[in-house]
Design an enzyme around this catalytic site. Structure first.
Site, mmCIF file in Angstrom:
data_model
loop_
_atom_site.group_PDB
_atom_site.id
_atom_site.type_symbol
_atom_site.label_atom_id
_atom_site.label_comp_id
_atom_site.label_asym_id
_atom_site.label_seq_id
_atom_site.Cartn_x
_atom_site.Cartn_y
_atom_site.Cartn_z
ATOM 1 N N ARG A 233 7.125 7.174 -1.849
ATOM 2 C CA ARG A 233 6.474 5.917 -1.592
ATOM 3 C C ARG A 233 5.323 6.106 -0.891
ATOM 4 N NH1 ARG A 233 8.894 4.607 -5.491
ATOM 5 N NH2 ARG A 233 10.286 2.588 -5.898
ATOM 6 N N ASP A 257 1.572 11.015 -5.332
ATOM 7 C CA ASP A 257 1.915 10.289 -6.376
ATOM 8 C C ASP A 257 2.036 8.793 -6.047
ATOM 9 O OD1 ASP A 257 2.088 9.697 -9.362
ATOM 10 O OD2 ASP A 257 4.137 9.233 -8.701
ATOM 11 N N GLU A 262 -2.119 0.334 -3.844
ATOM 12 C CA GLU A 262 -2.159 0.753 -5.214
ATOM 13 C C GLU A 262 -2.613 -0.202 -6.174
ATOM 14 O OE1 GLU A 262 1.838 2.100 -6.129
ATOM 15 O OE2 GLU A 262 1.772 3.849 -5.008
ATOM 16 N N HIS A 280 0.670 6.879 -9.395
ATOM 17 C CA HIS A 280 2.468 6.368 -9.513
ATOM 18 C C HIS A 280 3.127 6.593 -10.790
ATOM 19 C CE1 HIS A 280 5.193 4.091 -6.624
ATOM 20 N NE2 HIS A 280 5.815 4.953 -7.265
#
Length: 306
Positions: A233, A257, A262, A280
């Site tokens: 996360r 990732d 985001e 992600h």
């Protein structure tokens, strides 16, 4: 009953569309692929009895605006975006199964390691820019790997690494002594992992204990030949500190990732040559998407006794 799915990848998947319509023909899907802000999310789900959610923030205010809500079915694995305490207060059930996308995420972590080890990422980008760089990196086999967080994904990564005969150091808040012994894993402190390992991969939830767990001091403690990978996360690694560490070659590279915001907007950060960044997608392999979706549907079926 009014069923709503907020996740774009769930809503657009033809197999999952077909499956959920068998049991809930009036389901409302996010076919347009909208990334909802707070108010848009409330507007989309406010009259629902049940929702399927991925990464949308289901906080106390959202829950309060959904008076009919009886169950939240999780599409994915992390629950940090759902106010569990508020759900318990209002007797809202959470349908969740851990580890449904563990192989997808673990394969990505292994892929990042191989890309860095064999210089695949940077040499590919250099060649596209006309630079014929024959630097071929090193073999992953035999290197030291630090795994922080040995849950479903961490254990799957241990399994995938077995043919590489790596030295694995691990740290977890749960006592896993028997598992470590059985798999020839050295239990270590986080400090020891950061100081000694060639690769460090983060597989923990995001919470108060892991918020900014990797900051400038941690990055300075790592070898300048080491790489760090976050497939968990955003917020676990301090992005400003990581940016500085990559710019100054304090560590060799990083793969992210997940990000604090985001999508991320710092293009200078994203364009660093020693940063691999993906949107992600660790748990979004085709097979994982379908497994997560079927799990979410099954929790609704069980709740409604279908």
């Amino acid at each position: 009953m009014k069923i709503v799915a907020t996740s774009p990848s769930f809503s657009k998947n033809k197999k999952l569309q077909s499956e959920i319509n068998k049991y809930f023909p009036d389901v409302k899907l996010n076919i347009e692929g909208i990334k909802f802000n707070h108010d848009e999310l409330i507007q989309f789900i406010k009259n629902s009895d049940a929702i399927i959610v991925g990464l949308d923030e289901i906080n106390a205010d959202v829950i309060e605006k959904c008076p009919n809500l009886r169950i939240i079915s999780k599409y994915g694995v992390g629950l940090n975006n759902i106010d569990i305490e508020e759900c318990q207060k209002r007797n809202i059930k959470i349908g969740w199964t851990g580890g449904v996308n563990k192989l997808s995420v673990a394969e990505m972590a292994l892929g990042f390691m191989l890309m860095f080890a064999r210089n695949l990422f940077m040499s590919s980008n250099e060649l596209k820019n006309g630079n014929w760089n024959k630097s071929a990196g090193f073999q992953l086999s035999g290197k030291s790997i630090g795994i922080i967080g040995v849950g479903h994904t961490g254990k799957e990564l241990v399994r995938l690494l077995k043919p590489f005969d790596c030295q694995i150091l691990a740290n977890d808040v749960v006592d896993q002594t028997d598992y470590f012994i059985k798999n020839n894993i050295e239990e270590a402190t986080k400090d020891a992992i950061f100081r000694t390992c060639d690769f460090v991969t983060i597989n923990t939830p995001f919470n108060d204990a892991t918020n900014n767990m990797v900051d400038k001091e941690v990055l300075k403690s790592m070898k300048n030949t080491a790489y760090i990978i976050n497939i968990a996360r955003g917020g676990i690694i301090n992005e400003a500190d990581l940016k500085h560490a990559l710019q100054k070659n304090i560590i060799a590279g990083a793969a992210l990732d997940a990000f604090i915001d985001e999508p991320p907007t710092d293009q200078e950060f994203l364009n660093l040559p020693n940063l691999i960044c993906t949107p992600h997608i660790g748990g979004n392999a085709k097979e994982a998407v379908e497994a997560m979706g079927m799990s979410a549907i099954n929790h609704l079926k069980e709740f409604y006794k279908l």
